[in-house]
Design an enzyme around this catalytic site. Sequence first.
Site, PDB file in Angstrom:
ATOM      1  CB  THR A   1      -0.924   0.010   1.232  1.00  0.00           C
ATOM      2  OG1 THR A   1      -1.708  -1.190   1.234  1.00  0.00           O
ATOM      3  CG2 THR A   1      -1.858   1.206   1.205  1.00  0.00           C
TER       4      THR A   1
ATOM      5  CE  LYS B   1       1.909   2.507   4.933  1.00  0.00           C
ATOM      6  NZ  LYS B   1       1.409   1.650   3.817  1.00  0.00           N
TER       7      LYS B   1
ATOM      8  CE  LYS C   1      -5.343  -2.156   1.552  1.00  0.00           C
ATOM      9  NZ  LYS C   1      -3.959  -2.609   1.669  1.00  0.00           N
TER      10      LYS C   1
END
Length: 288
Positions: free
Chosen positions: A90, A233, A165
Amino acid sequence: GWIGLGKMGEPMARHLLNAGHAVTVWNRTASKADRLVAGGAVLAASPAAARGEFVFVMLADDAALRSALLGPDGAVAAMTPGTVLIECSTVSPALSATLAEACAARGVGYLRAPVSGSVAFAEGGKLTVLASGPADVYAAALPLLQSFSARQVHVGEACEARVMKLSLNMMVGLTAAMMAEALALGEKNGLARDIMLDVIGASAVASPLVGYKLASLRAHDYTPAFEARMMAKDFDLALGLAHDSGVPLPMVAQVREGFSAMMAQGDGDADFFKYAELTARLAGLRGQ
Protein backbone atom coordinates in the site's frame (compact mmCIF):
# COMPACT_ATOMS: atom_id res chain seq x y z
CA GLY A 1 10.89 -13.67 -6.88
CA TRP A 2 9.43 -12.28 -3.66
CA ILE A 3 10.63 -9.13 -1.88
CA GLY A 4 9.31 -8.43 1.63
CA LEU A 5 8.37 -11.06 4.22
CA GLY A 6 6.45 -9.18 6.87
CA LYS A 7 3.17 -10.24 8.47
CA MET A 8 1.43 -10.26 5.10
CA GLY A 9 4.26 -11.06 2.70
CA GLU A 10 5.46 -14.23 4.37
CA PRO A 11 2.14 -16.13 4.22
CA MET A 12 1.44 -14.85 0.71
CA ALA A 13 4.80 -16.12 -0.51
CA ARG A 14 4.22 -19.40 1.32
CA HIS A 15 1.00 -19.97 -0.65
CA LEU A 16 2.95 -19.58 -3.90
CA LEU A 17 5.55 -22.04 -2.66
CA ASN A 18 2.89 -24.52 -1.55
CA ALA A 19 1.27 -24.25 -4.99
CA GLY A 20 4.45 -25.68 -6.49
CA HIS A 21 6.15 -22.54 -7.75
CA ALA A 22 9.89 -22.01 -7.45
CA VAL A 23 10.29 -18.95 -5.20
CA THR A 24 13.39 -16.85 -4.47
CA VAL A 25 12.88 -14.55 -1.49
CA TRP A 26 14.53 -11.50 0.02
CA ASN A 27 13.85 -9.68 3.26
CA ARG A 28 15.88 -7.06 5.08
CA THR A 29 15.84 -9.29 8.18
CA ALA A 30 16.94 -12.56 6.61
CA SER A 31 15.73 -14.73 9.51
CA LYS A 32 12.13 -13.99 8.53
CA ALA A 33 12.73 -16.21 5.50
CA ASP A 34 13.68 -19.26 7.59
CA ARG A 35 10.31 -21.01 7.39
CA LEU A 36 10.08 -20.45 3.64
CA VAL A 37 13.63 -21.65 3.05
CA ALA A 38 12.85 -24.76 5.10
CA GLY A 39 9.93 -25.31 2.73
CA GLY A 40 12.09 -25.07 -0.39
CA ALA A 41 12.44 -21.36 -1.14
CA VAL A 42 15.83 -19.91 -2.09
CA LEU A 43 17.16 -16.98 -0.06
CA ALA A 44 18.46 -14.05 -2.13
CA ALA A 45 21.29 -11.83 -0.91
CA SER A 46 19.68 -8.63 -2.20
CA PRO A 47 16.41 -7.40 -3.74
CA ALA A 48 18.07 -7.46 -7.16
CA ALA A 49 18.88 -11.15 -6.66
CA ALA A 50 15.22 -12.06 -6.00
CA ARG A 51 14.72 -12.73 -9.69
CA GLY A 52 12.01 -14.60 -11.49
CA GLU A 53 9.64 -14.51 -14.40
CA PHE A 54 7.38 -12.66 -11.96
CA VAL A 55 8.69 -10.59 -9.03
CA PHE A 56 6.29 -9.83 -6.19
CA VAL A 57 6.83 -7.03 -3.69
CA MET A 58 5.16 -6.55 -0.30
CA LEU A 59 6.83 -3.77 1.71
CA ALA A 60 5.71 -1.36 4.40
CA ASP A 61 5.84 2.07 2.78
CA ASP A 62 7.15 4.32 0.00
CA ALA A 63 10.63 4.60 1.50
CA ALA A 64 11.12 0.84 1.77
CA LEU A 65 9.77 0.30 -1.73
CA ARG A 66 11.98 2.98 -3.27
CA SER A 67 15.05 1.56 -1.53
CA ALA A 68 14.42 -2.01 -2.68
CA LEU A 69 13.24 -1.38 -6.23
CA LEU A 70 14.72 1.81 -7.65
CA GLY A 71 18.24 3.01 -8.37
CA PRO A 72 21.18 1.21 -9.96
CA ASP A 73 21.20 -1.54 -7.32
CA GLY A 74 17.42 -1.94 -7.10
CA ALA A 75 15.39 -4.91 -8.24
CA VAL A 76 13.93 -3.17 -11.32
CA ALA A 77 17.39 -2.52 -12.76
CA ALA A 78 18.11 -6.26 -12.57
CA MET A 79 14.87 -7.36 -14.26
CA THR A 80 14.98 -8.45 -17.89
CA PRO A 81 12.54 -7.46 -20.63
CA GLY A 82 9.37 -9.51 -20.59
CA THR A 83 9.39 -10.16 -16.84
CA VAL A 84 6.63 -8.77 -14.63
CA LEU A 85 6.74 -6.74 -11.42
CA ILE A 86 3.69 -7.33 -9.21
CA GLU A 87 3.65 -4.74 -6.45
CA CYS A 88 1.31 -5.62 -3.56
CA SER A 89 2.19 -2.92 -1.03
CA THR A 90 0.00 0.00 0.00
CA VAL A 91 1.97 2.96 -1.33
CA SER A 92 1.35 6.29 -3.02
CA PRO A 93 0.06 6.67 -6.57
CA ALA A 94 2.98 9.07 -7.15
CA LEU A 95 5.54 6.35 -6.42
CA SER A 96 3.52 3.94 -8.55
CA ALA A 97 3.89 6.35 -11.47
CA THR A 98 7.66 6.47 -10.94
CA LEU A 99 7.81 2.67 -10.88
CA ALA A 100 5.71 2.47 -14.03
CA GLU A 101 8.23 4.68 -15.84
CA ALA A 102 11.19 2.63 -14.59
CA CYS A 103 9.54 -0.63 -15.64
CA ALA A 104 8.57 0.71 -19.07
CA ALA A 105 12.15 1.81 -19.68
CA ARG A 106 13.32 -1.79 -19.20
CA GLY A 107 10.46 -3.52 -21.01
CA VAL A 108 9.14 -4.92 -17.72
CA GLY A 109 5.42 -5.45 -17.17
CA TYR A 110 4.04 -3.70 -14.11
CA LEU A 111 0.95 -4.65 -12.12
CA ARG A 112 -0.21 -2.71 -9.08
CA ALA A 113 -1.84 -5.36 -6.92
CA PRO A 114 -2.49 -4.17 -3.35
CA VAL A 115 -4.45 -6.59 -1.21
CA SER A 116 -7.42 -6.17 1.10
CA GLY A 117 -7.70 -8.35 4.18
CA SER A 118 -6.05 -9.09 7.50
CA VAL A 119 -3.11 -11.29 8.43
CA ALA A 120 -5.62 -14.09 9.11
CA PHE A 121 -6.92 -13.69 5.56
CA ALA A 122 -3.36 -13.86 4.25
CA GLU A 123 -2.70 -17.04 6.23
CA GLY A 124 -5.89 -18.60 4.88
CA GLY A 125 -5.37 -17.53 1.27
CA LYS A 126 -8.55 -15.46 1.41
CA LEU A 127 -7.29 -12.00 0.50
CA THR A 128 -8.85 -9.81 -2.17
CA VAL A 129 -6.43 -8.54 -4.80
CA LEU A 130 -7.14 -5.11 -6.28
CA ALA A 131 -5.16 -5.03 -9.51
CA SER A 132 -4.54 -2.36 -12.10
CA GLY A 133 -2.27 -2.40 -15.12
CA PRO A 134 -2.39 -3.69 -18.69
CA ALA A 135 -5.03 -6.37 -19.18
CA ASP A 136 -2.53 -8.83 -20.69
CA VAL A 137 -0.18 -8.45 -17.72
CA TYR A 138 -3.08 -9.04 -15.33
CA ALA A 139 -4.15 -12.14 -17.27
CA ALA A 140 -0.61 -13.56 -17.12
CA ALA A 141 -0.36 -12.93 -13.38
CA LEU A 142 -3.85 -14.12 -12.45
CA PRO A 143 -3.00 -17.80 -11.77
CA LEU A 144 -0.30 -16.66 -9.33
CA LEU A 145 -2.60 -14.16 -7.63
CA GLN A 146 -5.14 -16.94 -7.18
CA SER A 147 -2.57 -18.88 -5.14
CA PHE A 148 -2.93 -16.49 -2.18
CA SER A 149 -6.29 -14.80 -2.67
CA ALA A 150 -9.97 -15.71 -2.86
CA ARG A 151 -10.99 -12.81 -5.08
CA GLN A 152 -9.19 -10.82 -7.75
CA VAL A 153 -10.55 -7.63 -9.30
CA HIS A 154 -9.00 -5.80 -12.25
CA VAL A 155 -10.02 -2.20 -11.56
CA GLY A 156 -8.19 -0.33 -14.33
CA GLU A 157 -5.14 0.12 -16.52
CA ALA A 158 -3.12 2.58 -14.41
CA CYS A 159 -3.13 3.55 -10.70
CA GLU A 160 -6.77 2.78 -9.96
CA ALA A 161 -5.83 -0.09 -7.62
CA ARG A 162 -3.90 2.30 -5.38
CA VAL A 163 -6.91 4.60 -5.12
CA MET A 164 -9.26 1.70 -4.40
CA LYS A 165 -7.03 0.35 -1.62
CA LEU A 166 -6.66 3.76 0.02
CA SER A 167 -10.43 4.27 -0.17
CA LEU A 168 -11.01 0.92 1.57
CA ASN A 169 -8.43 1.59 4.27
CA MET A 170 -9.98 5.00 4.94
CA MET A 171 -13.30 3.29 5.69
CA VAL A 172 -11.62 0.64 7.84
CA GLY A 173 -9.85 3.27 9.94
CA LEU A 174 -12.99 5.39 10.24
CA THR A 175 -14.86 2.31 11.50
CA ALA A 176 -12.45 2.06 14.44
CA ALA A 177 -13.09 5.69 15.35
CA MET A 178 -16.86 5.32 14.91
CA MET A 179 -17.01 2.33 17.23
CA ALA A 180 -14.69 3.98 19.73
CA GLU A 181 -16.96 6.99 20.07
CA ALA A 182 -20.10 4.87 20.29
CA LEU A 183 -18.62 2.66 23.01
CA ALA A 184 -17.38 5.65 25.00
CA LEU A 185 -20.77 7.37 24.82
CA GLY A 186 -22.56 4.21 25.93
CA GLU A 187 -20.20 3.33 28.76
CA LYS A 188 -20.16 6.89 30.09
CA ASN A 189 -23.95 6.73 30.28
CA GLY A 190 -24.30 3.41 32.03
CA LEU A 191 -24.36 0.82 29.25
CA ALA A 192 -22.38 -2.37 29.74
CA ARG A 193 -19.67 -2.73 27.12
CA ASP A 194 -20.48 -6.39 26.41
CA ILE A 195 -24.16 -5.61 25.88
CA MET A 196 -23.25 -2.81 23.50
CA LEU A 197 -20.99 -5.11 21.52
CA ASP A 198 -23.72 -7.76 21.33
CA VAL A 199 -26.19 -5.23 19.95
CA ILE A 200 -23.70 -3.63 17.53
CA GLY A 201 -22.67 -7.05 16.21
CA ALA A 202 -26.30 -7.85 15.33
CA SER A 203 -27.26 -4.40 14.09
CA ALA A 204 -27.51 -2.71 10.71
CA VAL A 205 -23.99 -1.28 11.13
CA ALA A 206 -22.44 -4.71 11.61
CA SER A 207 -19.94 -5.76 8.95
CA PRO A 208 -17.28 -8.43 8.51
CA LEU A 209 -14.76 -5.98 10.01
CA VAL A 210 -16.96 -5.22 13.03
CA GLY A 211 -17.59 -8.93 13.58
CA TYR A 212 -13.89 -9.70 13.32
CA LYS A 213 -13.06 -7.10 16.00
CA LEU A 214 -15.79 -7.87 18.56
CA ALA A 215 -13.77 -10.44 20.52
CA SER A 216 -10.71 -8.20 20.82
CA LEU A 217 -12.87 -5.26 21.94
CA ARG A 218 -14.51 -7.45 24.59
CA ALA A 219 -11.13 -8.57 25.91
CA HIS A 220 -9.39 -5.21 25.49
CA ASP A 221 -6.86 -7.24 23.50
CA TYR A 222 -5.14 -5.09 20.90
CA THR A 223 -2.53 -7.52 19.66
CA PRO A 224 -1.86 -5.99 16.26
CA ALA A 225 -3.49 -7.37 13.16
CA PHE A 226 -2.72 -3.96 11.62
CA GLU A 227 -0.71 -1.42 13.59
CA ALA A 228 -2.00 2.08 14.30
CA ARG A 229 1.16 3.57 12.79
CA MET A 230 0.50 1.71 9.54
CA MET A 231 -3.08 2.97 9.43
CA ALA A 232 -1.73 6.49 10.03
CA LYS A 233 0.58 6.01 7.04
CA ASP A 234 -2.34 4.96 4.85
CA PHE A 235 -4.39 7.95 6.01
CA ASP A 236 -1.47 10.20 5.08
CA LEU A 237 -1.40 8.66 1.60
CA ALA A 238 -5.15 9.17 1.23
CA LEU A 239 -4.94 12.77 2.40
CA GLY A 240 -2.05 13.46 0.03
CA LEU A 241 -4.02 12.07 -2.89
CA ALA A 242 -7.09 14.04 -1.80
CA HIS A 243 -5.12 17.29 -1.64
CA ASP A 244 -3.65 16.65 -5.09
CA SER A 245 -7.05 15.91 -6.61
CA GLY A 246 -9.13 18.52 -4.78
CA VAL A 247 -11.23 16.17 -2.67
CA PRO A 248 -12.12 17.29 0.89
CA LEU A 249 -11.74 14.51 3.50
CA PRO A 250 -12.56 16.20 6.83
CA MET A 251 -13.39 13.00 8.71
CA VAL A 252 -10.17 11.34 7.56
CA ALA A 253 -8.15 14.38 8.63
CA GLN A 254 -9.71 14.41 12.08
CA VAL A 255 -9.32 10.68 12.71
CA ARG A 256 -5.71 10.87 11.51
CA GLU A 257 -5.01 13.11 14.51
CA GLY A 258 -6.38 10.37 16.75
CA PHE A 259 -3.79 7.98 15.35
CA SER A 260 -1.17 10.68 16.04
CA ALA A 261 -2.33 10.74 19.66
CA MET A 262 -2.10 6.95 19.88
CA MET A 263 1.48 7.02 18.61
CA ALA A 264 2.41 9.85 20.98
CA GLN A 265 1.13 7.75 23.87
CA GLY A 266 3.18 4.73 22.85
CA ASP A 267 0.42 2.80 21.09
CA GLY A 268 1.71 3.08 17.54
CA ASP A 269 2.47 -0.65 17.38
CA ALA A 270 -0.88 -1.67 18.89
CA ASP A 271 -3.79 -2.64 16.68
CA PHE A 272 -5.52 0.41 15.23
CA PHE A 273 -8.75 -0.58 17.02
CA LYS A 274 -7.06 0.49 20.25
CA TYR A 275 -8.51 3.83 19.19
CA ALA A 276 -11.31 2.68 21.52
CA GLU A 277 -9.00 3.07 24.52
CA LEU A 278 -7.86 6.51 23.40
CA THR A 279 -11.47 7.69 23.19
CA ALA A 280 -12.31 6.07 26.55
CA ARG A 281 -9.45 7.96 28.19
CA LEU A 282 -10.59 11.24 26.66
CA ALA A 283 -14.06 10.52 28.09
CA GLY A 284 -12.63 9.93 31.57
CA LEU A 285 -13.40 6.22 31.51
CA ARG A 286 -9.79 5.09 31.81
CA GLY A 287 -6.76 6.38 33.66
CA GLN A 288 -4.80 9.00 31.77
